[in-house]
Design an enzyme around this catalytic site. Sequence first.
Site: not given
Length: 191
Positions: A102, A109-111
């Site tokens: 992620n 950042v993949c959030l």
Amino acid sequence: MIKLFSLKQQKKDGEASPRTGNQKKASAAQLRITKDINELNLPKTCTTEFPDPDDLLNFKLVICPDEGFYRTGRFVFSFKVGPNYPHEPPKVKCETQVYHPNIDQQGNVCLNILREDWKPVLTINSIVYGLQYLFLEPNPEDPLNKEAAEVLTNNRRLFEQNVQKAIKGGYVGDSELQQHCVKIKQWKNYL
């Protein structure tokens, strides 16, 4: 020592003395980030760093997981809070090279709460816990680093080995190839 109450004190000082033309009024983003930081409840694995204690809009979060794949690592994230906060999420980048499904090599950042699921009621505390959770439970279903996600899905042992190699400063996958290409280019320039 972080001057968390500096904006409140400036406001009180301004009320006590006549207004001057050069006095700045705190923006909505500054007021909200001051509130968020005052109410921050960090887990024991997280700390914050404020390079400029008077600038609460730019700071760092350090996460040192004590369990999971990343338990021996130290990961630094930069936070840049924009003027539209809390209506827009802060910009968060991982400054530490990490092998994670992620987080890509540029530190993105993949959030979900940093993108489409952001709501003004969320706070910096929400982001801290979201980032910490990514280290406890990496999500291969929504990857930025597709290679790491595939390895996590298909071979957890190899994934753990890759994580430990990356934490110790080694290169994994494309990172190693890119580093090798840079060294070749440097060598050719030398010749």
